[in-house]
Design an enzyme around this catalytic site. Structure first.
Site, PDB file in Angstrom:
ATOM      1  N   THR A 132       0.824  -1.203   0.000  1.00 28.27           N
ATOM      2  CA  THR A 132       0.000   0.000   0.000  1.00 28.27           C
ATOM      3  C   THR A 132       0.865   1.263   0.000  1.00 28.27           C
ATOM      4  O   THR A 132       2.027   1.234   0.389  1.00 28.27           O
ATOM      5  CB  THR A 132      -0.938   0.032   1.221  1.00 28.27           C
ATOM      6  OG1 THR A 132      -0.155   0.184   2.426  1.00 28.27           O
ATOM      7  CG2 THR A 132      -1.774  -1.238   1.317  1.00 28.27           C
TER       8      THR A 132
ATOM      9  N   GLY B 210       7.565   2.572  -0.674  1.00 25.32           N
ATOM     10  CA  GLY B 210       6.650   1.657  -1.346  1.00 25.32           C
ATOM     11  C   GLY B 210       7.167   1.221  -2.701  1.00 25.32           C
ATOM     12  O   GLY B 210       7.124   0.031  -3.052  1.00 25.32           O
TER      13      GLY B 210
ATOM     14  N   TYR C  61       1.203  11.508  14.386  1.00 28.45           N
ATOM     15  CA  TYR C  61       1.836  10.473  13.563  1.00 28.45           C
ATOM     16  C   TYR C  61       2.563   9.455  14.441  1.00 28.45           C
ATOM     17  O   TYR C  61       2.389   8.244  14.290  1.00 28.45           O
ATOM     18  CB  TYR C  61       2.809  11.133  12.587  1.00 28.45           C
ATOM     19  CG  TYR C  61       3.561  10.165  11.699  1.00 28.45           C
ATOM     20  CD1 TYR C  61       2.923   9.515  10.660  1.00 28.45           C
ATOM     21  CD2 TYR C  61       4.928   9.925  11.891  1.00 28.45           C
ATOM     22  CE1 TYR C  61       3.602   8.638   9.837  1.00 28.45           C
ATOM     23  CE2 TYR C  61       5.618   9.063  11.072  1.00 28.45           C
ATOM     24  CZ  TYR C  61       4.954   8.415  10.044  1.00 28.45           C
ATOM     25  OH  TYR C  61       5.635   7.551   9.230  1.00 28.45           O
TER      26      TYR C  61
END
Length: 265
Positions: free
Chosen positions: A18, A27, A175
């Site tokens: 993802t 990624g 985060y």
């Protein structure tokens, strides 16, 4: 031992990655590494985030990447995916199965990050971080595990990897909090999924130069890396490749720092 099996230990497997929106991101590097190991790839991206809150939009990159992965010799497909969509796990897995096949590898790289500190944190921002960094990945993990158990009743070699983070940065509160939750859930998920043959691990790559660092940030971070350089996307990708390979079949429930000894944890 068969040489092809040694050089392509993931041949015949399908991997979902993802958050693959940018050429220089973790990624993308992960997709390259898994493809080189023989895995077919189904990856997701979400351009609206990159355009407004992320590192800039590269709207043609997913198609370019899929073509490059095909040139390596594996099958590749992709879709846009918003992890806030509660129907996404079903839609994503159905699309992956239709395009490539049933996945046995899941790499949670997609993330949401907006600078927040104790003064400017809002309920809306905290919820947004939670939905994308926690709720979405956990629900996708559940759907992935259910499909894996139903499909692979004899061959039990599945793997899930979370990308996590931490450290004392006071301006990255939401985060770090939500990525910390993924660290916490890794060991119990590993225990629960081990009987059906799925390993679960987390990788903390530390600050990684994927395009978000300006020169001042780079100069400030560099002295905290005792190896004398900043982290690269491929540093994390190489570890992920190992963790989803047969060589790591006895490694599960681990949160691994792959950050060059970064001193700012």
């Amino acid at each position: 031992m068969n040489n092809e099996k040694q050089s392509q230990p993931l041949k015949g497997k399908v991997a979902i990655v993802t958050g693959v929106s940018r050429e220089n991101g973790i990624g993308t590097s992960t997709c390259y590494r898994l493809a080189q190991a023989g895995a077919d790839l189904f990856f997701t991206h979400y351009c609206p985030y990159d355009e407004t809150d992320g590192e800039g939009i590269e709207e043609h990159w997913p198609a370019q990447l899929a073509a490059q992965l095909n040139e390596i010799g594996v099958r590749a497909a992709h879709m846009e995916a918003d992890l806030r969509d509660e129907d996404l796990p079903k839609k994503l897995l159905e699309k992956a199965v239709e395009e490539i096949g049933v996945p046995s590898i899941l790499v949670h790289n997609a993330t949401f990050s907006v600078n927040t500190n104790c003064k400017d944190l809002t309920s809306e921002l905290l919820d947004h971080h939670y939905e994308i960094n926690n709720k979405g990945p956990v629900l996708l993990t559940q759907a992935f595990a259910n499909l894996f158990e139903k499909t692979f009743q004899t061959e039990k070699e599945g793997s899930i990897v979370f990308l996590v983070s931490g450290g004392p940065d006071p301006n990255n509160l939401a985060y770090i909090a939500t990525k910390g939750a993924l660290k916490a859930i890794t060991p119990p998920l590993a225990t629960g999924l081990a009987p059906i043959g799925i390993n679960v691990n987390a990788v903390d790559p530390g600050p990684t130069d994927t395009g978000w660092m300006d020169q001042e940030t780079k100069e400030g971070l560099l002295p905290l890396f005792p190896k004398g350089r900043l982290g690269k996307a491929d540093d994390a990708a190489k570890l992920i490749r190992f963790l989803v390979s047969p060589d790591a079949s006895w490694v599960t429930g681990q949160v691994i720092h792959s950050d060059g000894g970064f001193l700012g944890r």
